[in-house]
Every structure is written in structure tokens, then in C-alpha cells.
Motif scaffolding. Structure first.
Motif, PDB file in Angstrom:
ATOM      1  N   ASN A 493       0.971  -1.479  -0.066  1.00 41.02           N
ATOM      2  CA  ASN A 493       0.514   0.009  -0.375  1.00 41.02           C
ATOM      3  C   ASN A 493       0.666   1.317   0.033  1.00 41.02           C
ATOM      4  O   ASN A 493       0.998   2.159  -0.344  1.00 41.02           O
ATOM      5  N   GLY A 642      -7.001  11.568   4.556  1.00 37.46           N
ATOM      6  CA  GLY A 642      -7.474  10.329   4.290  1.00 37.46           C
ATOM      7  C   GLY A 642      -8.623  10.243   3.285  1.00 37.46           C
ATOM      8  O   GLY A 642      -9.432  11.358   2.931  1.00 37.46           O
ATOM      9  N   VAL A 643      -8.456   9.073   2.132  1.00 42.64           N
ATOM     10  CA  VAL A 643      -9.640   8.919   1.141  1.00 42.64           C
ATOM     11  C   VAL A 643     -10.563   7.840   1.624  1.00 42.64           C
ATOM     12  O   VAL A 643      -9.642   6.671   1.595  1.00 42.64           O
ATOM     13  N   THR A 644     -11.679   7.970   1.302  1.00 43.36           N
ATOM     14  CA  THR A 644     -13.049   6.809   1.890  1.00 43.36           C
ATOM     15  C   THR A 644     -13.405   6.950   0.292  1.00 43.36           C
ATOM     16  O   THR A 644     -13.456   7.917  -0.311  1.00 43.36           O
ATOM     17  N   ARG A 645     -14.216   5.590   0.675  1.00 41.66           N
ATOM     18  CA  ARG A 645     -15.258   6.072  -0.224  1.00 41.66           C
ATOM     19  C   ARG A 645     -16.193   6.546  -0.208  1.00 41.66           C
ATOM     20  O   ARG A 645     -17.545   6.713  -1.084  1.00 41.66           O
ATOM     21  N   HIS A 673     -14.018   5.886  -5.554  1.00 40.66           N
ATOM     22  CA  HIS A 673     -11.994   5.711  -4.746  1.00 40.66           C
ATOM     23  C   HIS A 673     -11.227   5.033  -5.543  1.00 40.66           C
ATOM     24  O   HIS A 673     -11.988   3.253  -5.969  1.00 40.66           O
ATOM     25  N   ASP A 675      -8.558   3.177  -4.614  1.00 39.11           N
ATOM     26  CA  ASP A 675      -7.744   2.856  -3.661  1.00 39.11           C
ATOM     27  C   ASP A 675      -5.668   2.913  -4.589  1.00 39.11           C
ATOM     28  O   ASP A 675      -5.318   2.901  -2.984  1.00 39.11           O
ATOM     29  N   HIS A 678      -4.895   6.503  -4.633  1.00 43.23           N
ATOM     30  CA  HIS A 678      -5.628   7.061  -3.100  1.00 43.23           C
ATOM     31  C   HIS A 678      -6.061   8.263  -3.558  1.00 43.23           C
ATOM     32  O   HIS A 678      -5.565   9.751  -2.919  1.00 43.23           O
TER      33      HIS A 678
END
Length: 775
Positions: A493, A642-645, A673, A675, A678
């Protein structure tokens, strides 16, 4: 059912024989009784009549649907709910299936200290016994502890009273009976239990367990965190008595260290002082340019001895928990701020280690001793740093030559060893909340990182290493502080993220601290420094306590054991006892029973540490939300962390607060998103909001009781990545972000929530905050 007593004589018993049988069995069903007495046919009918008569006489009590017990008695083992707490904090339990005659029992402290302490509403499996003052219950196992409890705020209307949860992730709004709400006011903080049963529509039903304060109390943030995370509070009367009944230390069994001019260096507001330091040049010609460094730690083991009430309660707490407005200490104040605190000018019992370093910072030897010391000065970090920087005061001026300069020179030699070892050099900026005299929040300030902090940290690290080495050498079992290397998944990641900012990382390379530090150095002065620090930190595993050693990855050490804070960490107290046992320094060392329990103790103190960290973090979030409540509508500078759906988390620069920008409010297209990149990426245009991007946001909502911040994005997204796949003009692109029938609409604030105010109160001089139109 429960245990069956020895078989009685066959045949229908008289009433006294039947009662004696039930007294021994604790409880039994009719079939069990018939089987025990060998009853059949008509005798079973006579037994049923006898049970009815005994029940009518008040000598028999029902237990559950079919069980019987002597009235006012409890079974040997039973399932209970925690139903009450008295003024001293003692908890009382009731049988889940008990009749009216079933008495309450006091919940006795858990001797083993297993897991967090039970709280109101918890369901437990316990053993019952008769004590001097009534029935006592001892924990066997937690069942659904806490799952049926809701910590919330009373909201009253003309028609009903509800409990709204303070946990922003919870959807358990409870409706409580009017009879219970008579003495409650809108805004009261309460602990409530979810009532069992079917509630297909509308809110669940609940009952109030206890009232714990007011949501508008300036100290509500820490109160909520304490109750939400089950942090134990206060001490029993027995513990307070035991703590107060201690003798002032003498030289008996101790080395006199009062001639060593130790000093304490702590935060300015510190109330307890569990470590002191001193350094001097090594006069040994064989160690030219070398240094002798002393670290003295409060001898808590002399006062908190194994298997005492004080020890059991300290183990149950596991550690102290720190909030901006209060501390929930592991030990009573008479010890933590009294006999165990290394106060200036007062004799104190200590466990000290004398360490020898060469001119290049290599440790060449060490020795532990149990001593009697006297601190020569109490300094704050800021005081000590100012003195070294040339600004001396009445406290530091007289000790510069003899104490402070030698300390700093010894540290600079030790620093060579630290740099050679290359521990992780993550810079994680912290904020501290400054409380006003009225209990409100005066300001939120960055926590300064001083050389004085690093000096004390390195000396404590080396003392902890010495403790682990000595225990291994004496073959004494211990609790290590261990930190595993990052997992392969975390490394992958990290590599994916670094690719997005043009920094290569070989996924097949084994992780090591020097490689991480090289990355941090390469990005330190660039635009991505803050987010690289954040991502490297997230890549690390969590440190834990364990009797099995795997080393400490972050500190780059082969062996490490917490030794330097026994006032506030139970793990350190266990290490102290190990040293006493291994070095034969007294009768109060680690016991065989503790050695057998080391695995459980390590697991428990790891859990309590995480409990405290979560509570402290939650309290900080709530305090910051309370501080920002008056700035709703104001504009802030921040960075996407932070990156989220479901949206973007943005950290505001000045306060360090984290707020959410819901994905539904981002723009006139559907954002997905990615991933690997990011980032949140627009499906039609390919425009992006990547991790680490600096942005401008508007504060839409601040909710102190939950600690939640909702933000609106004011910055435009980055252009499409030319190397990314072409945008997809699909169903969602034509039909809005949810694939609905209407044109896409730009949301405001939380979906379905209130629109942000156009103005908002002035920012109050916060840096990085400005009012303005959307760019």
C-alpha cells in the motif's frame, strides 16, 4: 442445571429435607429434584404440591421458568446484569432470570485483572458466595459486555423522551418511558440499556441506568470518553486505606544515592515525577571522553506489593489515562503524587541504573541498584531548554555547570549511538488543549518538540534496554515491549501511494528503519512531507506487550522493556519486580504466580493501553469540536489525510482537527474511490482529489457531543491524470451520482442535513482561517 449434590435417601422427602437439598444444590428444576430422590408416578405429583406449598410459605423462590431455590439465595453460578453503582463506585449485579426474592450481590474485584472492568448494563457470568455483609459475585466471564448499552444525551419533546447516542457511528436512538424521564432534563448525559424485544418500526426502547453529567459541562468531553470506553475511575476505600498506610522510605536495604544531584525534567503541568537523571564525565582513563549517565525511577514496587488489593486494582486499570482537564490515575494520589513522586528536596525510594557510554555513544556497561535519592531540582522541559539556549533563571542558573551542561554533553555522545542505530524518525505534529480557568477551552496549540524532550527520551530508552538485558542475563521472565516489522500488505500500500507522488519503492525490499528514514529525509522539505510522514506512520504495526521477544522495529532494538514509568504503567511495575527478583534486591519481587500469568498480564495491559489511547483521542476530538462550534461557516486551510469511498478526511492546519467532506457533496458528478491512486476520481471528467492535497474547506457542522466535524470542499479538484484510464461516461455520469433520474445536484453539508450558514462567527484569530467566496 448446576451441580448436583450427593444423592439423598430415595423416597418422597419431607419439607426440611427438600430445603436442605436445594440449599446444597443452589438451584434445581423439579425434574432434577425428582431424579435425585428417585421419585416416580404419584410421588412426582406429591412433590409438585410440596413445591407449591413451600413457595406459598415464602421459603422457596423461582429461578427462571422451571428452576427453584431457597428464597433469598443465589445459585453457585449465574448469569447477571450489572444494575447499580453506589457512591463509592461499587457495582451490584442481579440474576437475569431471578425472581423478586433473588437478592442483589456486590461485584468483587477481579483478582486476575482480565480485560476492562465491567460497567453498568454489562452481562456477566459470575460465581456467587455468601460474604460477611451479604452476597458476593466474582467474575467468571464477560458475555455481551457493553453491547446493550448506549451512552447518550437526553432529548425531550412534548410527546416523548429520547436518548441520542454520543458515538457518531451508532444509530441506536432509544425511546425511554415517561416515568423514567421525570427528573431528567434536555441535555443530560445518561447511560441507557437497550430493552430486549421486537421493535420493527421506529426507535428502540430503552431504560436509563444512570445519569453522568451534562452535555454543556466544559468537562463533558472527558466524561463521555471515560464512560464510552469503560475507563475505570476512582479507587475503593480499601485501596485508599492501603495506599495511605505506607512508611516513609529509609536506608534499610538501599544504597544511599542522596549525594548524586539528580534532577527531574517534566511537562510544566506534571503532578507526578517518576524519573530523574544525572550525568558526569567518566574519569576512567580507559574510557576517555566517555560518560556516566544515571537514571533513577520511583520504586513503586516497594509500596504496591503482589496480591494486595492495591496491586489488583492497579492491574485492572493497567495504566493512567490522561485528558486535557483531568487524569484517571493507575495509583491513588497519596502514592502517585506523594511517596512515589520524586519531589525536590525529599527522600524517595528509587530503582536506579548507572550506565556507562563511550565518546561515540556505545553503552559499555550498566548496573542496577535499589537506592534512596533526593531530587536537587524540578525543571520543566521549557525551563531546561531555555537554560541551555542561554536564558537561565533562578532554578537553572546555579546548576548549569554541575548538572545541565554535563547532561547535554552526555546526550550528544549518546546521540551518535542513536544516529548509528537509526530508529524511525517520523515527525508527527501534536496539539495540546489549553484549558481556561472556568473549565472551557482557552486555545489549541502545537506541542513544541524540544531537544530537552529528546534528551529525556533517549536516556529512558537506554534505561529500558538495560532492564531487558539484565532480566535476560539473570534468566528472569519479563514483559517486553515489542514492535513487529510492517506487513507485506502495508508495504504494498505504501509503494502504491509513493508511486502517485513519483517516489519509487521496491516492494520486494525487506522493510528497515534506515530505508524509511531515507524516504522521510528525501521528502522533508517538499510539498508532500506531511502526508508522507502520515502514510509511513500508518504503515507501521502497533507496539504491544508480550513475554515473547521479537524486538522493537521502530526503535531498531533487539530487546526492550518498559521500566521507566511504574507510577502510570503496570507493565513497568512488573519489570521492576522482575529486577528485584533477578538481582535479589528484596522480598517484594516478581512471584511465581505472576510469572505463570505473564502472558495474560501482557495481553491485558496491551488492551488497557489501547482503551486509554482511544478514550484520550475521543476526548480530544470532542474538545476540538467544542472549540470550533463558534466557527461554523468559516473557511480553513487543510490537507487531505484520508481518502475513503464515503468521503475525504481533511486535517485543519491550525488545530489539527480532522473533519469529513462527504463524497455526496464533492461536485456535479459521481466520485469513486481509487484505492491504488489513493484518490477520489470523477467518473465523467477524471478530475481527482488525491491524498496529501492541500485544500480550502468550509466548516459546515461541529458537534461537540460526538466530536464530529463536517466540511464542505471549496478547492477545485486536480486535473485528470494523463496516465490514468480514460473517463467512463456511464449511467452514473448521465444520471447523477446515484444513477437517479434527475440531473446531478451539488449537495451542501451532510446528505439530508442542514445547509451551512453563509456567515458564521469570526474565526477568533485562528491562523490559516479566512472568510471568502468559493474559488
Amino acid at each position: 442445571m448446576v451441580k448436583t449434590p450427593k444423592r439423598p435417601p430415595a423416597g418422597l422427602p419431607d419439607k426440611e429435607s427438600l430445603m436442605a437439598f436445594l440449599r446444597e444444590a443452589g438451584e434445581a428444576e423439579k425434574a432434577d429434584i425428582a431424579r435425585a430422590f428417585g421419585l416416580k408416578g404419584a410421588e412426582r405429583r406429591h412433590l409438585r404440591e410440596m413445591l407449591k406449598e413451600l413457595e406459598a410459605e415464602g421459603r422457596l423462590g423461582k429461578r427462571g421458568r422451571k428452576g427453584f431455590s431457597e428464597a433469598g439465595a443465589l445459585p453457585p453460578v449465574g448469569v447477571v446484569d450489572v444494575v447499580d453503582r453506589d457512591a463509592d463506585g461499587e457495582l451490584y449485579v442481579e440474576l437475569v432470570k431471578g425472581a423478586e426474592d433473588a437478592p442483589r450481590a456486590i461485584l468483587m474485584p477481579d483478582r486476575e485483572g482480565r480485560g476492562p472492568a465491567p460497567g453498568m448494563g454489562d452481562r456477566l457470568l459470575v460465581k456467587f458466595s455468601r460474604g460477611v455483609e451479604g452476597w458476593e459475585a466474582r467474575l467468571v466471564k464477560r458475555l455481551d459486555a457493553g453491547t446493550n448499552r448506549v451512552l447518550g444525551v437526553i432529548r425531550k419533546s412534548a410527546r416523548e423522551t429520547r436518548v441520542e447516542p454520543v458515538d457518531k457511528r451508532s444509530k441506536d436512538v432509544l425511546l425511554v418511558p415517561a416515568a423514567q424521564a421525570t427528573d431528567l432534563r434536555d441535555g443530560d448525559l445518561v447511560l441507557a440499556a437497550i430493552e430486549k424485544g421486537e421493535h420493527r418500526y421506529g426507535p428502540k426502547r430503552g431504560k436509563i441506568l444512570e445519569s453522568i453529567g451534562r452535555e454543556d459541562d466544559p468537562r463533558a468531553a472527558s466524561l463521555i470518553a471515560i464512560h464510552a470506553h469503560g475507563v475505570p475511575t476512582g479507587f475503593s476505600e480499601a485501596v485508599e486505606r492501603e495506599a495511605a498506610d505506607q512508611d516513609v522510605p529509609t536506608l534499610k536495604g538501599r544504597e544511599d544515592l542522596r549525594h548524586v544531584p539528580f534532577i527531574t525534567i517534566d511537562p510544566a503541568d506534571a503532578r507526578d515525577h517518576d524519573d530523574a537523571v544525572y550525568a558526569e564525565r567518566d574519569e576512567d582513563p580507559a574510557n576517555a571522553g566517555g560518560w556516566i549517565v544515571w537514571v533513577a525511577i520511583a520504586d513503586v514496587a516497594a509500596y504496591v506489593r503482589p496480591q494486595t488489593t492495591l496491586d489488583r486494582e492497579a492491574r485492572a486499570k493497567g495504566n493512567s489515562t490522561y485528558f486535557p482537564d483531568r487524569v484517571e490515575p493507575m495509583l491513588p494520589e497519596v502514592l502517585s503524587n506523594g511517596l512515589c513522586s520524586l519531589k525536590q528536596g525529599e527522600n524517595r525510594a528509587c530503582m536506579a541504573v548507572r550506565m556507562v557510554f563511550d565518546k561515540d555513544g556505545r553503552k559499555t556497561g550498566h548496573k542496577f541498584t535499589r537506592g534512596l535519592m533526593r531530587s536537587h531540582a524540578k525543571l520543566s522541559y521549557e525551563q531546561a531548554q531555555s537554560a541551555i539556549d542561554g536564558l537561565m533563571d533562578d532554578a537553572t542558573g546555579p546548576i548549569m555547570e554541575a548538572i545541565l551542561y554535563p547532561l547535554w554533553n552526555a546526550y550528544r555522545a549518546m546521540l551518535k549511538g542513536r544516529e548509528r542505530r537509526s530508529p524511525l524518525a517520523i515527525e508527527s505534529p501534536e496539539r495540546r488543549i489549553i484549558m481556561a480557568p472556568d473549565g472551557g477551552i482557552a486555545s489549541i496549540e502545537p506541542r513544541r518538540s524540544l531537544e530537552a524532550h529528546r534528551l529525556i527520551e533517549e536516556m529512558m530508552i537506554q534505561a529500558n534496554v538495560c532492564a531487558a538485558e539484565t532480566l535476560e542475563k539473570t534468566r528472569t521472565p519479563l514483559i517486553y515491549r515489542v514492535h513487529d516489522a510492517p506487513s507485506q500488505e502495508k508495504i504494498f500500500n505504501l509503494a502504491d501511494f509513493l508511486h502517485t507522488i513519483g517516489k519509487p519503492w521496491n516492494k520486494g525490499e525487506a522493510p528497515n528503519t534506515k530505508r524509511f528514514n531515507k524516504l522521510l529525509d528525501e521528502t522533508r522539505d517538499g510539498p508532500h512531507a506531511e502526508v508522507v510522514n502520515e502514510v509511513v506512520l500508518r504503515t507501521q504495526m502497533q507496539a504491544i506487550y508480550s513475554p515473547d521477544n521479537i524486538g522493537h522495529f521502530g526503535l531498531h532494538l533487539d530487546r526492550y522493556a518498559h521500566f521507566t514509568s511504574p507510577i502510570r504503567r503496570y507493565s513497568d511495575l512488573v519489570v521492576h519486580r522482575g529486577l528485584i527478583r533477578g538481582l535479589k534486591l528484596g522480598p517484594d519481587g516478581l512471584t511465581d504466580r505472576e510469572i505463570a500469568e505473564l502472558g495474560g498480564i501482557a495481553e491485558h495491559v496491551t488492551e488497557t493501553e489501547r482503551r486509554s489511547m482511544a478514550a484520550e483521542r475521543d476526548a480530544m476530538d470532542r474538545y476540538i469540536a467544542a472549540f470550533l462550534e463558534d466557527h461554523v461557516g468559516a473557511t480553513f486551510s487543510g490537507r487531505i489525510t484520508g481518502v475513503t469511498r464515503f468521503g475525504l478526511f481533511v486535517r485543519l492546519e491550525e488545530t489539527g482537527a480532522d473533519g469529513l467532506v462527504p463524497v455526496s457533496t464533492l461536485g456535479d458528478e459521481y466520485f469513486t474511490h481509487d484505492d491504488r491512486a489513493h484518490a477520489l476520481v470523477g467518473e465523467r471528467t477524471g478530475k481527482r482529489f488525491p491524498l496529501g492535497r492541500r485544500v480550502e474547506v468550509r466548516l459546515v457542522e461541529a458537534t461537540p457531543v460526538t466530536g464530529g466535524l463536517v466540511l464542505e470542499m471549496l478547492s477545485e479538484p486536480d486535473p485528470r491524470d494523463p496516465n490514468a484510464p480514460a473517463p467512463r461516461y456511464g449511467m452514473r455520469g448521465r444520471g447523477g451520482r446515484g444513477g437517479g433520474d434527475g440531473p446531478p445536484k451539488r449537495g451542501k453539508g451532510r446528505p439530508g442535513g442542514p445547509k451551512p450558514r453563509s456567515g458564521g462567527k469570526p474565526s477568533g484569530g485562528l491562523k490559516g482561517v479566512r472568510k471568502g467566496k468559493r474559488r
